[in-house]
Design a protein around this motif. Structure first.
Motif, PDB file in Angstrom:
ATOM      1  N   MET A 145       0.704  -1.148  -0.130  1.00  0.00           N
ATOM      2  CA  MET A 145       0.167   0.068   0.051  1.00  0.00           C
ATOM      3  C   MET A 145       0.917   1.297  -0.045  1.00  0.00           C
ATOM      4  O   MET A 145       1.888   1.215   0.510  1.00  0.00           O
ATOM      5  CB  MET A 145      -0.851  -0.207   1.433  1.00  0.00           C
ATOM      6  CG  MET A 145      -1.906  -1.085   1.362  1.00  0.00           C
ATOM      7  SD  MET A 145      -3.252  -0.997   2.496  1.00  0.00           S
ATOM      8  CE  MET A 145      -4.313   0.053   1.481  1.00  0.00           C
ATOM      9  N   GLN A 146       0.205   2.340  -0.505  1.00  0.00           N
ATOM     10  CA  GLN A 146       0.939   3.389  -0.560  1.00  0.00           C
ATOM     11  C   GLN A 146       0.755   4.389   0.581  1.00  0.00           C
ATOM     12  O   GLN A 146      -0.327   4.277   1.103  1.00  0.00           O
ATOM     13  CB  GLN A 146       0.615   4.325  -1.963  1.00  0.00           C
ATOM     14  CG  GLN A 146       1.171   3.983  -3.031  1.00  0.00           C
ATOM     15  CD  GLN A 146       2.436   4.369  -3.315  1.00  0.00           C
ATOM     16  OE1 GLN A 146       3.316   3.699  -3.323  1.00  0.00           O
ATOM     17  NE2 GLN A 146       2.559   5.574  -3.283  1.00  0.00           N
ATOM     18  N   ARG A 147       1.655   5.126   1.188  1.00  0.00           N
ATOM     19  CA  ARG A 147       1.422   5.769   2.247  1.00  0.00           C
ATOM     20  C   ARG A 147       0.855   7.040   1.577  1.00  0.00           C
ATOM     21  O   ARG A 147       0.828   7.808   0.920  1.00  0.00           O
ATOM     22  CB  ARG A 147       2.749   6.347   3.020  1.00  0.00           C
ATOM     23  CG  ARG A 147       2.314   7.354   4.171  1.00  0.00           C
ATOM     24  CD  ARG A 147       2.519   6.590   5.320  1.00  0.00           C
ATOM     25  NE  ARG A 147       3.019   6.410   6.344  1.00  0.00           N
ATOM     26  CZ  ARG A 147       2.135   5.944   7.596  1.00  0.00           C
ATOM     27  NH1 ARG A 147       0.895   5.670   7.049  1.00  0.00           N
ATOM     28  NH2 ARG A 147       2.611   5.791   8.727  1.00  0.00           N
ATOM     29  N   TYR A 148      -0.460   7.463   2.254  1.00  0.00           N
ATOM     30  CA  TYR A 148      -1.258   8.688   2.146  1.00  0.00           C
ATOM     31  C   TYR A 148      -0.554   9.964   2.455  1.00  0.00           C
ATOM     32  O   TYR A 148      -0.164  10.075   3.650  1.00  0.00           O
ATOM     33  CB  TYR A 148      -2.519   8.563   2.771  1.00  0.00           C
ATOM     34  CG  TYR A 148      -3.553   9.598   2.307  1.00  0.00           C
ATOM     35  CD1 TYR A 148      -3.894   9.662   1.133  1.00  0.00           C
ATOM     36  CD2 TYR A 148      -4.158  10.385   3.337  1.00  0.00           C
ATOM     37  CE1 TYR A 148      -4.880  10.958   0.703  1.00  0.00           C
ATOM     38  CE2 TYR A 148      -5.174  11.568   2.785  1.00  0.00           C
ATOM     39  CZ  TYR A 148      -5.420  11.830   1.746  1.00  0.00           C
ATOM     40  OH  TYR A 148      -6.209  12.614   1.489  1.00  0.00           O
ATOM     41  N   LYS A 149      -0.329  10.987   1.721  1.00  0.00           N
ATOM     42  CA  LYS A 149       0.437  12.169   1.997  1.00  0.00           C
ATOM     43  C   LYS A 149      -0.162  12.755   3.228  1.00  0.00           C
ATOM     44  O   LYS A 149       0.583  13.546   4.001  1.00  0.00           O
ATOM     45  CB  LYS A 149       0.423  12.972   0.786  1.00  0.00           C
ATOM     46  CG  LYS A 149       1.572  12.402  -0.333  1.00  0.00           C
ATOM     47  CD  LYS A 149       1.571  13.175  -1.649  1.00  0.00           C
ATOM     48  CE  LYS A 149       2.273  12.578  -2.728  1.00  0.00           C
ATOM     49  NZ  LYS A 149       2.068  13.209  -3.798  1.00  0.00           N
ATOM     50  N   ASN A 150      -1.512  12.882   3.298  1.00  0.00           N
ATOM     51  CA  ASN A 150      -2.233  13.657   4.338  1.00  0.00           C
ATOM     52  C   ASN A 150      -1.819  15.093   4.333  1.00  0.00           C
ATOM     53  O   ASN A 150      -0.996  15.311   5.596  1.00  0.00           O
ATOM     54  CB  ASN A 150      -2.030  12.800   5.590  1.00  0.00           C
ATOM     55  CG  ASN A 150      -3.034  13.448   6.760  1.00  0.00           C
ATOM     56  OD1 ASN A 150      -3.849  14.284   6.514  1.00  0.00           O
ATOM     57  ND2 ASN A 150      -2.633  13.103   8.027  1.00  0.00           N
ATOM     58  N   LEU A 151      -1.985  15.822   3.526  1.00  0.00           N
ATOM     59  CA  LEU A 151      -1.415  17.215   3.533  1.00  0.00           C
ATOM     60  C   LEU A 151      -1.835  18.155   4.653  1.00  0.00           C
ATOM     61  O   LEU A 151      -1.331  19.156   5.001  1.00  0.00           O
ATOM     62  CB  LEU A 151      -1.574  18.008   2.047  1.00  0.00           C
ATOM     63  CG  LEU A 151      -0.860  17.199   0.885  1.00  0.00           C
ATOM     64  CD1 LEU A 151      -1.332  17.836  -0.435  1.00  0.00           C
ATOM     65  CD2 LEU A 151       0.715  17.079   1.024  1.00  0.00           C
ATOM     66  N   SER A 152      -3.136  17.642   4.866  1.00  0.00           N
ATOM     67  CA  SER A 152      -3.836  18.548   6.215  1.00  0.00           C
ATOM     68  C   SER A 152      -3.204  18.260   7.411  1.00  0.00           C
ATOM     69  O   SER A 152      -3.298  18.968   8.461  1.00  0.00           O
ATOM     70  CB  SER A 152      -5.386  18.404   5.924  1.00  0.00           C
ATOM     71  OG  SER A 152      -5.865  17.118   6.467  1.00  0.00           O
ATOM     72  N   GLY A 153      -2.733  17.069   7.388  1.00  0.00           N
ATOM     73  CA  GLY A 153      -2.277  16.477   8.858  1.00  0.00           C
ATOM     74  C   GLY A 153      -3.626  16.004   9.642  1.00  0.00           C
ATOM     75  O   GLY A 153      -3.287  15.609  10.947  1.00  0.00           O
ATOM     76  N   GLU A 154      -4.508  15.903   9.283  1.00  0.00           N
ATOM     77  CA  GLU A 154      -5.796  15.490  10.048  1.00  0.00           C
ATOM     78  C   GLU A 154      -6.637  14.548   9.473  1.00  0.00           C
ATOM     79  O   GLU A 154      -7.771  14.137   9.924  1.00  0.00           O
ATOM     80  CB  GLU A 154      -6.590  16.980  10.142  1.00  0.00           C
ATOM     81  CG  GLU A 154      -6.200  18.121  10.978  1.00  0.00           C
ATOM     82  CD  GLU A 154      -6.840  19.267  10.861  1.00  0.00           C
ATOM     83  OE1 GLU A 154      -8.128  19.289  10.420  1.00  0.00           O
ATOM     84  OE2 GLU A 154      -6.425  20.354  11.197  1.00  0.00           O
ATOM     85  N   LEU A 165      -3.490  12.825  -4.828  1.00  0.00           N
ATOM     86  CA  LEU A 165      -3.114  14.146  -4.489  1.00  0.00           C
ATOM     87  C   LEU A 165      -2.814  14.357  -2.867  1.00  0.00           C
ATOM     88  O   LEU A 165      -1.919  15.001  -2.819  1.00  0.00           O
ATOM     89  CB  LEU A 165      -4.606  14.865  -4.900  1.00  0.00           C
ATOM     90  CG  LEU A 165      -4.457  16.378  -4.352  1.00  0.00           C
ATOM     91  CD1 LEU A 165      -3.391  16.936  -5.303  1.00  0.00           C
ATOM     92  CD2 LEU A 165      -5.800  16.928  -4.391  1.00  0.00           C
ATOM     93  N   GLY A 166      -3.148  13.406  -2.057  1.00  0.00           N
ATOM     94  CA  GLY A 166      -2.938  13.342  -0.719  1.00  0.00           C
ATOM     95  C   GLY A 166      -3.698  14.459   0.121  1.00  0.00           C
ATOM     96  O   GLY A 166      -3.418  14.690   1.232  1.00  0.00           O
ATOM     97  N   SER A 167      -4.775  14.832  -0.434  1.00  0.00           N
ATOM     98  CA  SER A 167      -5.536  15.648   0.279  1.00  0.00           C
ATOM     99  C   SER A 167      -7.023  15.402   0.016  1.00  0.00           C
ATOM    100  O   SER A 167      -7.483  15.270  -1.220  1.00  0.00           O
ATOM    101  CB  SER A 167      -5.444  17.014  -0.104  1.00  0.00           C
ATOM    102  OG  SER A 167      -6.146  18.018   0.509  1.00  0.00           O
ATOM    103  N   GLY A 168      -8.071  15.443   1.097  1.00  0.00           N
ATOM    104  CA  GLY A 168      -9.426  15.251   0.554  1.00  0.00           C
ATOM    105  C   GLY A 168     -10.056  13.993   0.781  1.00  0.00           C
ATOM    106  O   GLY A 168     -11.183  13.873   0.641  1.00  0.00           O
ATOM    107  N   LEU A 169      -9.430  13.018   0.717  1.00  0.00           N
ATOM    108  CA  LEU A 169      -9.971  11.588   0.596  1.00  0.00           C
ATOM    109  C   LEU A 169     -10.876  11.116   1.868  1.00  0.00           C
ATOM    110  O   LEU A 169     -11.871  10.769   1.415  1.00  0.00           O
ATOM    111  CB  LEU A 169      -8.686  10.536   0.364  1.00  0.00           C
ATOM    112  CG  LEU A 169      -9.445   9.151   0.297  1.00  0.00           C
ATOM    113  CD1 LEU A 169     -10.178   9.035  -0.983  1.00  0.00           C
ATOM    114  CD2 LEU A 169      -7.915   8.333  -0.037  1.00  0.00           C
ATOM    115  N   SER A 170     -10.263  11.592   3.217  1.00  0.00           N
ATOM    116  CA  SER A 170     -11.367  11.097   4.094  1.00  0.00           C
ATOM    117  C   SER A 170     -12.356  11.866   4.002  1.00  0.00           C
ATOM    118  O   SER A 170     -13.755  11.374   4.388  1.00  0.00           O
ATOM    119  CB  SER A 170     -10.494  11.291   5.384  1.00  0.00           C
ATOM    120  OG  SER A 170     -11.217  10.768   6.855  1.00  0.00           O
TER     121      SER A 170
END
Length: 75
Positions: free
Chosen positions: A1-10, A54-59
């Motif tokens: 699995m790829q680590r999610y970038k989590n640009l928001s940190g949340e 992109l690493g943002s907005g998925l959750s």
């Protein structure tokens, strides 16, 4: 699995794996879910794959749009 970038940190998403017309998501609690075209819709899967990369907005997208339309929970 790829680590999610989590640009928001949340984000509650920690990792993902993009498949053919599918995506597997690992959440911070360790649970993994498979989402497919059939379970969540082709447009939603395409958007989830885009947001994962992109690493943002998925959750947020999952909680607001896809909700519990996963194909199955994985061990």
């Amino acid at each position: 699995m790829q680590r999610y970038k989590n640009l928001s940190g949340e984000s509650g998403v920690v990792a993902y794996e993009i498949g053919d017309r599918a995506i597997t998501i690992r959440f911070s609690g360790g649970d993994r879910y498979l989402y497919t075209d059939q379970s969540a819709g082709a447009d939603n899967i395409a958007e989830m794959q885009r947001l994962a990369t992109l690493g943002s907005g998925l959750s947020t997208f999952i909680s607001q749009v896809v909700k519990e339309r996963y194909a199955r929970k994985l061990d």
